[in-house]
Design a protein around this motif. Structure first.
Motif, PDB file in Angstrom:
ATOM      1  N   LYS A 124      35.097  31.738  -8.015  1.00 38.82           N
ATOM      2  CA  LYS A 124      34.647  32.607  -9.072  1.00 38.82           C
ATOM      3  C   LYS A 124      33.767  32.823  -9.299  1.00 38.82           C
ATOM      4  O   LYS A 124      32.831  32.599  -9.818  1.00 38.82           O
ATOM      5  CB  LYS A 124      35.753  31.818 -10.333  1.00 38.82           C
ATOM      6  CG  LYS A 124      37.180  32.009 -10.341  1.00 38.82           C
ATOM      7  CD  LYS A 124      38.364  32.146 -11.086  1.00 38.82           C
ATOM      8  CE  LYS A 124      39.289  31.507 -11.037  1.00 38.82           C
ATOM      9  NZ  LYS A 124      39.683  31.246 -12.257  1.00 38.82           N
ATOM     10  N   LEU A 125      33.288  34.478  -8.994  1.00 37.53           N
ATOM     11  CA  LEU A 125      32.204  34.497  -9.200  1.00 37.53           C
ATOM     12  C   LEU A 125      31.510  35.084 -10.573  1.00 37.53           C
ATOM     13  O   LEU A 125      30.112  34.582 -10.953  1.00 37.53           O
ATOM     14  CB  LEU A 125      32.899  36.329  -8.711  1.00 37.53           C
ATOM     15  CG  LEU A 125      31.265  37.655  -8.771  1.00 37.53           C
ATOM     16  CD1 LEU A 125      30.026  36.713  -8.067  1.00 37.53           C
ATOM     17  CD2 LEU A 125      31.754  38.757  -8.737  1.00 37.53           C
ATOM     18  N   SER A 183      25.731  19.202  -9.028  1.00 41.21           N
ATOM     19  CA  SER A 183      27.285  18.881 -10.058  1.00 41.21           C
ATOM     20  C   SER A 183      28.030  20.218  -9.643  1.00 41.21           C
ATOM     21  O   SER A 183      29.099  20.153  -9.280  1.00 41.21           O
ATOM     22  CB  SER A 183      26.076  19.377 -10.640  1.00 41.21           C
ATOM     23  OG  SER A 183      27.373  19.344 -12.230  1.00 41.21           O
ATOM     24  N   GLY A 184      27.902  21.528  -8.855  1.00 42.66           N
ATOM     25  CA  GLY A 184      28.812  22.539  -9.266  1.00 42.66           C
ATOM     26  C   GLY A 184      29.938  22.308  -8.045  1.00 42.66           C
ATOM     27  O   GLY A 184      30.870  22.111  -8.178  1.00 42.66           O
ATOM     28  N   VAL A 185      28.916  21.458  -7.054  1.00 45.97           N
ATOM     29  CA  VAL A 185      29.739  21.159  -4.796  1.00 45.97           C
ATOM     30  C   VAL A 185      30.658  20.020  -5.923  1.00 45.97           C
ATOM     31  O   VAL A 185      32.394  20.142  -5.288  1.00 45.97           O
ATOM     32  CB  VAL A 185      28.645  20.816  -4.531  1.00 45.97           C
ATOM     33  CG1 VAL A 185      29.622  20.168  -2.910  1.00 45.97           C
ATOM     34  CG2 VAL A 185      28.003  22.294  -4.064  1.00 45.97           C
ATOM     35  N   ILE A 186      30.231  19.148  -6.411  1.00 43.03           N
ATOM     36  CA  ILE A 186      31.372  18.078  -6.591  1.00 43.03           C
ATOM     37  C   ILE A 186      32.455  18.443  -8.141  1.00 43.03           C
ATOM     38  O   ILE A 186      33.679  18.392  -7.296  1.00 43.03           O
ATOM     39  CB  ILE A 186      30.864  16.727  -8.032  1.00 43.03           C
ATOM     40  CG1 ILE A 186      29.546  16.068  -6.770  1.00 43.03           C
ATOM     41  CG2 ILE A 186      31.629  15.848  -8.304  1.00 43.03           C
ATOM     42  CD1 ILE A 186      28.403  15.330  -7.156  1.00 43.03           C
ATOM     43  N   PHE A 187      32.083  19.081  -9.024  1.00 40.04           N
ATOM     44  CA  PHE A 187      33.780  19.842  -9.299  1.00 40.04           C
ATOM     45  C   PHE A 187      34.385  20.468  -8.747  1.00 40.04           C
ATOM     46  O   PHE A 187      35.730  20.870  -8.918  1.00 40.04           O
ATOM     47  CB  PHE A 187      32.563  20.633 -10.786  1.00 40.04           C
ATOM     48  CG  PHE A 187      32.652  19.413 -11.443  1.00 40.04           C
ATOM     49  CD1 PHE A 187      33.481  18.501 -12.572  1.00 40.04           C
ATOM     50  CD2 PHE A 187      31.291  19.025 -12.046  1.00 40.04           C
ATOM     51  CE1 PHE A 187      33.225  17.893 -13.705  1.00 40.04           C
ATOM     52  CE2 PHE A 187      30.813  18.101 -12.697  1.00 40.04           C
ATOM     53  CZ  PHE A 187      32.006  17.102 -13.787  1.00 40.04           C
ATOM     54  N   LEU A 188      33.544  20.990  -7.828  1.00 43.94           N
ATOM     55  CA  LEU A 188      34.607  22.172  -7.024  1.00 43.94           C
ATOM     56  C   LEU A 188      35.518  22.398  -6.186  1.00 43.94           C
ATOM     57  O   LEU A 188      36.776  22.745  -5.461  1.00 43.94           O
ATOM     58  CB  LEU A 188      33.097  23.819  -7.004  1.00 43.94           C
ATOM     59  CG  LEU A 188      34.006  24.857  -5.801  1.00 43.94           C
ATOM     60  CD1 LEU A 188      34.514  25.475  -7.147  1.00 43.94           C
ATOM     61  CD2 LEU A 188      32.404  25.289  -5.219  1.00 43.94           C
ATOM     62  N   GLY A 383      38.251  28.646 -15.197  1.00 46.04           N
ATOM     63  CA  GLY A 383      38.623  27.664 -14.211  1.00 46.04           C
ATOM     64  C   GLY A 383      36.891  28.426 -12.744  1.00 46.04           C
ATOM     65  O   GLY A 383      36.869  29.224 -13.687  1.00 46.04           O
ATOM     66  N   LEU A 384      37.100  27.411 -11.769  1.00 51.22           N
ATOM     67  CA  LEU A 384      35.957  27.497 -11.199  1.00 51.22           C
ATOM     68  C   LEU A 384      36.151  28.291  -9.959  1.00 51.22           C
ATOM     69  O   LEU A 384      35.734  29.151  -8.753  1.00 51.22           O
ATOM     70  CB  LEU A 384      35.368  26.306 -11.343  1.00 51.22           C
ATOM     71  CG  LEU A 384      34.660  25.508 -12.025  1.00 51.22           C
ATOM     72  CD1 LEU A 384      34.188  23.887 -11.788  1.00 51.22           C
ATOM     73  CD2 LEU A 384      33.457  26.457 -12.601  1.00 51.22           C
ATOM     74  N   LEU A 397      37.552  40.103  -1.164  1.00 54.64           N
ATOM     75  CA  LEU A 397      39.239  41.029  -1.997  1.00 54.64           C
ATOM     76  C   LEU A 397      39.029  40.782  -2.957  1.00 54.64           C
ATOM     77  O   LEU A 397      39.390  41.259  -3.716  1.00 54.64           O
ATOM     78  CB  LEU A 397      39.813  40.652  -0.754  1.00 54.64           C
ATOM     79  CG  LEU A 397      39.558  41.955   0.764  1.00 54.64           C
ATOM     80  CD1 LEU A 397      41.362  41.589   1.720  1.00 54.64           C
ATOM     81  CD2 LEU A 397      39.697  43.198   0.671  1.00 54.64           C
ATOM     82  N   SER A 398      39.503  39.943  -3.394  1.00 59.05           N
ATOM     83  CA  SER A 398      39.790  39.341  -4.448  1.00 59.05           C
ATOM     84  C   SER A 398      38.795  39.314  -5.705  1.00 59.05           C
ATOM     85  O   SER A 398      39.194  39.414  -6.777  1.00 59.05           O
ATOM     86  CB  SER A 398      39.731  37.699  -4.863  1.00 59.05           C
ATOM     87  OG  SER A 398      39.563  36.381  -4.066  1.00 59.05           O
ATOM     88  N   GLU A 399      37.243  39.105  -5.202  1.00 63.48           N
ATOM     89  CA  GLU A 399      36.630  39.219  -6.425  1.00 63.48           C
ATOM     90  C   GLU A 399      35.713  40.286  -6.784  1.00 63.48           C
ATOM     91  O   GLU A 399      35.214  41.412  -7.349  1.00 63.48           O
ATOM     92  CB  GLU A 399      34.936  37.920  -6.046  1.00 63.48           C
ATOM     93  CG  GLU A 399      35.918  36.632  -6.404  1.00 63.48           C
ATOM     94  CD  GLU A 399      36.520  36.469  -7.385  1.00 63.48           C
ATOM     95  OE1 GLU A 399      35.379  36.041  -8.497  1.00 63.48           O
ATOM     96  OE2 GLU A 399      37.414  36.218  -8.462  1.00 63.48           O
ATOM     97  N   CYS A 400      36.187  41.209  -4.785  1.00 59.53           N
ATOM     98  CA  CYS A 400      34.383  42.395  -5.367  1.00 59.53           C
ATOM     99  C   CYS A 400      35.632  43.704  -4.558  1.00 59.53           C
ATOM    100  O   CYS A 400      35.047  44.560  -5.006  1.00 59.53           O
ATOM    101  CB  CYS A 400      33.494  42.203  -4.055  1.00 59.53           C
ATOM    102  SG  CYS A 400      32.297  40.769  -5.021  1.00 59.53           S
TER     103      CYS A 400
END
Length: 411
Positions: A124-125, A183-188, A383-384, A397-400
């Protein structure tokens, strides 16, 4: 006459600092183009939004609190305005504090740019931008205060006293950004369809390799400011010679990294893999960044070449571990960043292997742990990850609410 010479040196060093800062700022464009070229077309607008927004956030947060945390200040916004020159005081004839701030803030943005590519296409942006606030305003300045800031690590030990050296940021900037990215990739988690149930690895090619190549050239050029500016001066014979050598070694390492990665890719895949070549050039640049001032040009080329080989093997290994990094940022900046730190003692006797290892562990441990805390909190609060349907349609489309290439999309 003496004061006139001091003022001239002050002016030249300040101007050089600002020009190098502008070159490093241009690296933001390089990261934007590289990442936009290596993601799918349906995610291009969002990755560009992330890159331009993170630069603005970095500039604001480092101004508000980051610079004071990293270099000391009695209050926020302290130590930036004003002049560093006092007429008649040669010891103060360095460069303007505001020039130092500008040069430092573009380094913060570079560290944050590393994260954006690794988590591309499924985050998510606004979760990413919220993380950018904490990373640039607190996480990075704290580890920077223990290294370039010269402060003790929680009052326990001083990295400089242990023999830790990082000339321009292989660890302080690049490995720190990679630690946050990992860290972000592991949680994502991985992108949908990247890994098959039978253990297969499915390639997800980028949409625009010319753009990725342009981004690499921009980064290559910007790196001359990144490493060259870290000399911190150019208005004397010694500093001018040092700047010239740093430029030479930076270029040599990038060239060595690209050629080594290209040859290895040919041996492994039977083809000349452009993406591996691009990452090889960047790996060479990261590898030399910790100590571009002391090697010979031949040694710099070799350091860059080893970095180029490492990045190919690292990208393949992370894929086998199902750590999905669309642009190879963790390998380029993390694995090779660590390598860059460890080779410094080979050409600089002021550093030590133990000091480099302790410094690397301190930087990685701090950034990884604090980033994990932030990612967990964001996951609980907002949420991530976008929904599976939004990921399939593309986050543009969903974020921008817009597409980068609308005329090529059929509805």
């Amino acid at each position: 006459m003496e004061n006139t010479l001091i003022e001239l040196q002050y002016a030249l060093d300040t101007f050089y600092f600002l020009v190098c800062g502008a070159l490093v700022m241009w690296m933001a464009a390089g990261f934007a183009m590289l990442e936009a070229g290596l993601v799918r077309s349906k995610n291009t607008t969002e990755i560009l939004t992330k890159n331009v927004a993170l630069y603005a956030i970095s500039s604001i947060m480092y101004f508000v609190c980051g610079y004071a945390l990293m270099y000391g200040g009695e209050y926020f916004l302290s130590g930036i305005e004003g002049s560093g020159y006092t007429p008649g005081g040669e010891e103060n004839a360095t460069y303007a504090p505001s020039a130092d701030f500008f040069f430092q803030v573009v380094f913060v943005a570079t560290a944050m740019s590393i994260v954006s590519g690794a988590v591309a296409e499924r985050m998510k942006l606004w979760a990413f931008l919220a993380f950018a606030v904490v990373m640039t305003g607190f996480i990075y300045p704290m580890e920077g205060s223990w290294t370039w800031g010269g402060n003790d690590v929680f009052g326990l030990y001083n990295l400089g006293d242990l023999g830790f050296l990082d000339f321009a940021g292989s660890g302080i900037v690049h490995m720190a950004g990679a630690a946050a990215a990992l860290s972000g990739v592991i949680f994502l988690g991985a992108r949908k369809g990247k890994y098959g149930a039978n253990g297969s690895i499915n390639a997800i090619p980028g949409a625009n390799l010319p753009m990725a190549t342009l981004g690499t050239f921009i980064l290559w050029m910007g790196w001359f400011g990144f490493n060259g500016g870290s000399v911190l001066a150019t208005a004397s014979v010694d500093s001018a010679n040092s700047v010239a050598m740093v430029f030479l070694n930076t270029n040599a390492a990038a060239a060595g990294g690209l050629v080594a990665a290209l040859i290895l890719a040919r041996l492994l895949f039977g083809k000349a893999d452009l993406t591996m070549a691009l990452n090889g050039a960047l790996a060479g640049l990261v590898a030399i960044t910790a100590g571009p001032d002391t090697p010979s040009a031949a040694q710099a080329s070799l350091i860059g070449a080893v970095g180029g080989l490492l990045v190919v093997f690292s990208i393949l290994t992370l894929d086998k571990l199902k750590i999905d990094d669309p642009v190879g940022a963790i390998s380029v900046h993390g694995v090779v960043g660590l390598f860059g730190l460890l080779v410094v003692p080979l050409t600089n006797s002021d550093s030590s292997i133990s000091g480099q290892l302790i410094g690397a562990a301190t930087i990685f441990g701090w950034v990884f742990v604090t980033s994990s805390v932030v990612w967990v909190l964001l996951k609980l609060i907002i949420g991530l990850r976008v929904s599976e349907e939004e990921e399939y349609e593309g986050v543009d489309l969903s974020e921008c609410g817009m597409e980068a290439y609308p005329e090529f999309t059929g509805k």
